[in-house]
Design an enzyme around this catalytic site. Structure first.
Site, PDB file in Angstrom:
ATOM      1  N   GLN A 170       0.825  -1.194   0.000  1.00 46.29           N
ATOM      2  CA  GLN A 170       0.000   0.000   0.000  1.00 46.29           C
ATOM      3  C   GLN A 170       0.869   1.259   0.000  1.00 46.29           C
ATOM      4  O   GLN A 170       0.332   2.370  -0.095  1.00 46.29           O
ATOM      5  CB  GLN A 170      -0.902   0.019   1.242  1.00 46.29           C
ATOM      6  N   ARG A 223      -7.840  -1.310   8.940  1.00 43.43           N
ATOM      7  CA  ARG A 223      -8.880  -0.308   8.793  1.00 43.43           C
ATOM      8  C   ARG A 223      -9.052   0.439  10.112  1.00 43.43           C
ATOM      9  O   ARG A 223     -10.171   0.709  10.531  1.00 43.43           O
ATOM     10  CB  ARG A 223     -10.182  -1.003   8.385  1.00 43.43           C
ATOM     11  N   CYS A 224      -7.891   0.762  10.736  1.00 43.15           N
ATOM     12  CA  CYS A 224      -7.937   1.204  12.118  1.00 43.15           C
ATOM     13  C   CYS A 224      -7.576   2.669  12.293  1.00 43.15           C
ATOM     14  O   CYS A 224      -7.678   3.172  13.398  1.00 43.15           O
ATOM     15  CB  CYS A 224      -7.000   0.371  12.975  1.00 43.15           C
ATOM     16  N   GLU A 241     -12.256   4.204   6.578  1.00 43.93           N
ATOM     17  CA  GLU A 241     -12.238   3.365   7.778  1.00 43.93           C
ATOM     18  C   GLU A 241     -13.345   3.653   8.770  1.00 43.93           C
ATOM     19  O   GLU A 241     -13.534   2.888   9.720  1.00 43.93           O
ATOM     20  CB  GLU A 241     -10.887   3.528   8.484  1.00 43.93           C
TER      21      GLU A 241
END
Lengths: 164, 791, 302
Positions: free
Chosen positions: B221, B368-369, B736
């Site tokens: 990513q 996704r934090c 997120e």
């Protein structure tokens, strides 16, 4: 090393392929035949990213030996639609944002195509049930359901216009 | 005439995705799809033990298998100073184990062979002798007296603590608690989870011995950070490394760290002078790569008689696994945990945290934090719910009393909120749910023995890391970038420093250019992921792309527009001051029918430049965000529990999100639904746990449960729009939010259904067995299964 | 992900299978659906020297009700069983169970007979066969024998089949009166192993029960037939007391382990609850049941 020669029809094209018995069907598709649209996502037959149609029936190609496809027909995502136009299922996925990363999409679309062959007007529950062997991490499935409904509607309209 | 923004695919348009064209045809290019000439395959041998000394490794039988080219062990890596590597948290991590293995699944050896079947055969033929050691599987064991030292490789490490961290105002917080009329306390646990995109991690390392250039196709990513990191670790010149992140089958934070497999594959390629492909299997992914959460929370609220919170105390213990490898901004040891309670007006707060080494995979920040904001917001909303329960106050009313009302606002722990309207969000959510009616229905149902519950989760979270004053990763500031070139025909190519894994940047970032310049989005190609021809960016995670790279895109477009203005002035033979801009064209203020479209300007840039102006129409921008963006949300779940089995189902789920200006509402909605599904999964089925020997339960999809379409509820989405005051197009991050705020809605709903039985907390995963126990025993259920007796 | 090497045979007759099994003396595995065998081989938990693929044998995919019993050939797939009108009409336990096995894609290949031979304590079909008094027909070069399923399933992945035997058929007695059957499977998601599976089967004549079958999945080292519970039903009937007794006895027969799916106590409780609910349904009552029976309202299952 034991090698078998098999004759398998993939997307309407019959090929002679040499494989070890232990080679999984998904590896044959990806590495030997070179069609990389079918994906690998797990190692416990759980995710369905590897779904192909075996004689029209959706199956997990990671849990099928390549040698088992001898004399059979496989349809992969590359066999969906026609050179000049997309299959309504493919269109539906784009229209309804039924994909994000795209990794589960080929398998999902094949399962859905088989569903609509069998059941041209499925309810939402029937759709969710039919795709319960295909995992998606991105979409939350709601738009996939809509994609299927979009495709079903288009296919019904096409059937009506053909018969008219 | 201005072009109509929606019809040319500008901001706000539900543009169908450009990416889809290849994905629906099975023509995506994921890392495993590439075949390079002469390519070999690598498999990794992993440790079956959680904690063990390596007595010996015999690779002779592996070397003897035909088709094997290379067998690597920690010892061989050590000869090249590559057995250990630095982590993004300034610790070290084993690449291939040397002295000990420190978690089950740790990389011990690697085989490079003609094909992965042979590589796997050879891995099986490697004989490793282990001497098992006691395993530590949680922070309590890590700090117990007599606990074995896990990081005996580190000079000066005498315990299993990897950091301590503190923020806030202890003195004033203590005073607030002393004076409080009510104190509410809660302990809870956020179980270990894993981003688990369907596509596993992998790479193809390709060392060209003639040119000495290293090309790595990688599921990453953040290609630019990886390039810099590889340059540092492998001691290769940075400009001779090219990282290509092709299509990525989901990231969710899993594909940010540098994993040992990448390093081993790179060395292997250098040694055999051929491309080496390594694609991990799902077990490798789940057992060894960056997991998330695994945090223990103790929280306290000091509340006055009006129901207003006056003080906040938090202590968190994190389980960081065997190596402290979190990818998070350097200054923060626990990510942005101190964003907890940001949406509430609380004068004083104090937060302490301690990190622990355990015999488990390294990580903690992932999935996704938003850098541990998932944990922050979950604990926040659970503690708020506990307060409402203890005080007997309606959860909506309590939140309204305590919401921040004025902006900008400095939060309890010192963050700056730029904008918000939390009440509006909550009110809309409750209206769409039919809250009052549902409360009545709940009361009626209870009389007949049915258990209905309603759970609320409200939050604002900081997205868009981040400003250079506060944010860096290994010293590199967290800006992002865009480069825009417009061609003579008026078509354009945009290159960005971020890297989508399904968020649709190829579509949405073009829309930003369209918004600024009026070039139709279909005429703009977005290019990303290849470090050789994209500007340096910090990548896509923590929902930062729209806030940073999106802003850079807008700024680069504006610079292009500024030059286009000069060209327009030249074409129209007026001065720049006589011109106005409307979408797609400049026109003469006093004679609006006289204009030059952006396409006219583009052509002129190559064919008809004014004297003294360089040809070409392109520019770039590096954007250092002034602040985080602060989307906010209200999530409300209604559930019903089967009292006899503890099975629960979602009756309704309403999500109201405010992420500022929505570039592509269709894509925003998709992100929210995906996040809610992950929230649902974590709340009841998706977790990793360990037995007392450190065996990982949750290292495959039979144990680590991803919900199917059958279980996943339907989502009702609504929106509120409060533009971000500092973002060039008023947008905020969103990817997120639902994953961050969602879990508490489900858990609060289940607890609300059984609160009247005296239940106040059930730790996730809130699966049927735990709910049943809570109902039957009328007590809280805490901790991670298997139940404590089996740990 | 990558099985070890093996020799592959794809015979076209049952006799060839039997000869191969005799020759390989336990080193060969028969593969029908492959939905259990191939996953084990991919993880290298099973590495047979020879895989005997029986999918090319014609005439093994029959469902035949002649002779007052249902005979199901070795190659009848779960997908066929899900769609079977015969099952829906006369073998309701099986019709209730079939859609709950694994997921639609796995059901396309997996077979009932294969599931019985695999003898996974989490295997669903074992419970139905125990409840209904099913049998398996096994052939070898030495001849043929019929094995009641309660004698077939010995322990986890252990059957009483000899290494040279090939299970060609499963049989269940046909209904004599009005059959009733239901399979309750609590799974956390589609495709999960059962936290608990409960198979309840009744054959009735007028108001009385002529046959009762209760069997369990996932709460022991193999599927468990709840003999005492069945007896209680036969003697007590479908009264509240009879139902209660049967449920209590079924729970006592369960031997669950505590694991990440739940405590042993919880699983025992589920056994009891599901037996009660199934039997209440048999009396015409509609027990409240969140989520469990949602799939029954789906008209067209795959």
């Amino acid at each position: 090393m034991e090698v078998r020669q098999i004759s398998v029809t993939i997307n309407d094209e019959t090929r002679l392929v040499e494989v070890e018995p232990r080679m999984l069907c998904v590896h044959m598709i990806r590495e030997v035949v070179g069609l990389t649209g079918t994906h690998l996502g797990c190692d416990t037959t759980s995710c369905g990213a590897c779904t192909v149609l075996l004689d029209g029936v959706p199956v997990k190609s990671c849990t099928l030996l390549a040698v088992q496809t001898d004399g059979h027909e496989l349809t992969t995502v590359e066999g969906l639609g026609w050179p000049s136009e997309l299959h309504p299922v493919q269109e539906g996925f784009k229209e309804e944002h039924g994909l994000q990363c795209g990794f589960c999409t080929p398998g999902m679309m094949l399962t859905v195509t088989a569903l609509l062959e069998d059941n041209p007007d499925p309810t939402e529950d029937e759709i969710r049930w039919a795709i319960s062997g295909n995992l998606c991490r991105c979409t939350g499935y709601q738009n996939i359901v809509k994609a299927v409904q979009w495709a079903a509607k288009k296919m019904a309209a096409e059937r009506t216009s053909v018969s008219a | 005439m201005a072009v109509d923004e929606l019809s040319v695919g500008g901001v706000g348009a539900r543009v169908k995705r450009v990416e889809d064209d290849r994905f629906i045809r099975g023509r995506g290019n994921y890392t495993d799809d590439f075949k390079l000439p002469g390519m070999l395959h690598m498999e990794i041998l992993r440790s079956p033990y959680a904690h063990a000394r390596i007595v010996s490794i015999d690779t002779s039988k592996a070397w003897a298998i035909p088709g094997v080219h290379l067998v690597l062990t920690g010892e061989l890596m050590q000869q090249r100073n590559l057995a250990w590597m630095p982590t993004l948290s300034y610790d070290t991590q084993a690449v291939l184990a040397t002295d000990k293995v420190r978690f089950q699944g740790q990389e011990v050896a690697a085989v490079v062979a003609d094909d992965p079947y042979i590589a796997k055969d050879a891995c099986e033929a490697i004989q490793v002798e282990y001497e098992a050691l006691p395993a530590i599987v949680n922070p309590q064991q890590a700090t117990a007296s007599g606990a074995p030292l896990i990081r005996d490789d580190k000079d000066g490490q005498t315990d299993n603590i990897c950091y301590t961290w503190e923020v806030g105002d202890k003195a004033n917080t203590d005073r607030a608690f002393e004076q409080a009329e009510h104190v509410v306390k809660l302990d809870c646990f956020y179980p270990r989870s894993h981003p688990s995109p369907i596509e596993c991690c992998g790479c193809i390392a390709d060392w060209n011995s003639a040119t000495e250039k290293l090309t790595i196709y990688m599921t990453t990513q953040a290609p630019h950070i990886i390039r810099t990191a590889v340059a540092l670790v492998a001691e290769l010149p940075e400009h001779m490394i090219r990282i290509i992140a092709p299509d990525i089958g989901g990231g969710f934070g899993n594909k940010v760290p540098v994993y040992p497999g990448y390093v081993v594959a790179t060395l292997a390629s250098i040694l055999v002078a051929r491309p080496v492909k390594w694609i991990e299997d799902k077990t490798g992914n789940l057992i060894s790569t960056g997991y998330a959460r695994d945090m223990y929370f103790h929280g306290e609220l000091a509340i006055d008689n009006r129901g207003k919170i006056q003080g906040l105390r938090i202590h968190v213990d994190t389980d960081n696994g065997a190596f402290f490898s979190d990818a998070q901004p350097t200054k923060f040891k626990v990510g942005l945990i101190h964003s907890a309670f940001a949406c509430y007006d609380i004068p004083y707060g104090h937060l302490t945290s301690q990190g622990h080494y355990t015999n488990k995979a390294p990580g903690g920040v992932a999935y996704r934090c938003s850098f541990r904001v998932t944990e922050a917001m979950f604990f926040q909303e659970r503690l708020i719910a506990a307060a409402c329960q203890d005080l007997g106050v309606d959860p909506a009313d309590f939140r309204r009393i305590n919401f921040v009302q004025e902006f900008p606002w400095r939060t309890t722990y010192g963050m700056l909120l730029d904008s918000g309207d939390y009440d509006k969000c909550l009110t809309l959510a409750l209206e769409k749910l039919g809250y009052e009616d549902l409360r009545r229905e709940q009361a009626e149902a209870r009389k007949r023995g049915r258990l209905i519950g309603i759970g609320i989760s409200t939050m604002t979270e900081p997205l868009g890391a981040g400003n250079s004053r506060e944010f860096d990763i290994i010293g590199i500031k967290m800006f992002d970038s865009a480069e825009l070139r417009v061609h003579p025909s008026g078509k354009a190519v945009l290159k960005i420093g971020s890297k989508t894994q399904g968020q649709g940047h190829e579509t949405t970032f073009a829309q930003i250019v369209t918004h600024e310049l009026g070039i139709p989005s279909r005429d703009i190609l977005v290019h990303h992921g290849d470090t050789d021809n994209t500007p340096f960016g910090m990548g896509t995670y923590a929902s930062r792309s729209t806030p940073t790279a999106g802003a850079a895109t807008a700024m680069a477009s504006r610079k292009v527009r500024a030059k286009a203005r000069k060209l327009a002035a030249h074409l129209l033979e007026v001065s720049e001051d006589d011109l106005e801009w409307e979408l797609g064209r400049f026109y003469v203020r006093d004679a609006p029918q006289r204009g030059a479209s952006i396409q006219d300007c583009a052509l002129a840039a190559y064919t008809n430049m004014p004297d003294g102006l360089e040809p070409g129409l392109e520019n770039h921008a590096y954007y250092d965000p002034p602040n985080m963006t602060w989307p906010f949300a209200a999530y409300v779940a209604a559930v019903e529990i089967d009292p006899e089995t503890g099975v629960w189902e979602v009756l309704r789920f309403v999500a109201v999100d405010d992420c500022g200006v929505r570039i592509n509402p269709m894509i925003v909605e998709g992100q929210i639904m995906g996040g809610l599904t992950e929230a649902y999964a974590m709340s009841n089925m998706q977790f990793i746990t360990f037995d007392s020997n450190g065996n990982c339960i949750g290292a495959n999809y039979m144990d680590y449960l991803i919900p199917t379409a059958w279980e996943t509820p339907a989502w009702e989405l609504h929106e509120v729009v409060t533009p971000c005051p500092h973002h060039p197009i008023g947008a905020k991050g969103i990817g997120e939010c639902a994953c961050v705020g969602g879990p508490a809605a489900f858990v609060n709903a289940v607890i609300d259904a059984v609160a009247h039985l005296g239940v106040r907390n059930i730790d996730m995963p809130v699966f049927s067995g735990r709910v049943w126990e809570a109902i039957r025993e009328q007590h809280d259920v805490a901790g991670s299964p298997p139940l404590p007796g089996h740990h | 992900m990558y099985p070890a090497r093996f020799h592959y045979e794809a015979p076209s007759t049952v006799d060839e299978v039997l000869q191969l099994l005799a020759m390989y003396q336990g080193e060969a595995k028969v593969m029908s659906g492959g939905m259990s065998l191939i996953p084990l081989m991919k993880l290298r938990f099973a590495s047979p020297s020879c895989v005997i693929d029986v999918n090319n044998i014609a005439g093994l995919d029959y469902m035949d009700e002649s002779g007052g019993r249902l005979r199901i050939g070795a190659l009848v797939r779960n997908r066929t069983l899900v769609r079977s009108e015969v099952l829906r009409a006369r073998y309701p336990l099986m019709s209730s169970l079939a859609p709950q096995v694994a997921d639609p894609l796995v059901r396309a290949r997996g077979t009932l007979v294969g599931s019985l031979c695999h003898a996974d304590p989490q295997g669903d079909w074992g419970a139905a066969m125990l409840a209904m008094g099913g049998e398996v027909v096994a052939r070898s070069t030495a001849g043929e024998r019929t094995i009641p399923v309660r004698d077939l399933l010995l322990g986890p992945f252990q059957t009483s089949l000899r290494p040279d035997e090939f299970a060609v058929e499963a049989r269940v007695p046909g209904p004599s009166g009005e059959p009733f059957g239901m399979y309750y499977k609590l799974e956390r998601k589609v495709g999960d192993f059962a936290t608990v599976g409960v198979a309840v089967f009744l054959d009735r004549n007028g108001g009385s029960i002529t046959k009762a079958g209760i069997a369990l999945t996932g709460v022991g080292s193999t599927n468990i037939k709840c003999v005492d519970a069945e007896q209680a039903l036969l003697s007590g009937g479908l009264t509240d007391a009879g139902i209660d007794a049967a449920a209590r006895l079924a729970a006592e027969a369960a031997k669950p382990q505590t694991d990440q799916r739940g405590s042993a106590e919880y699983k025992r409780h589920l056994v009891r609850t599901f037996v009660v609910r199934a039997l209440q349904t048999a009396t015409g009552r509609e027990p409240i049941d969140i989520r469990q029976r949602r799939f029954e309202r789906v008209a067209s299952l795959v």
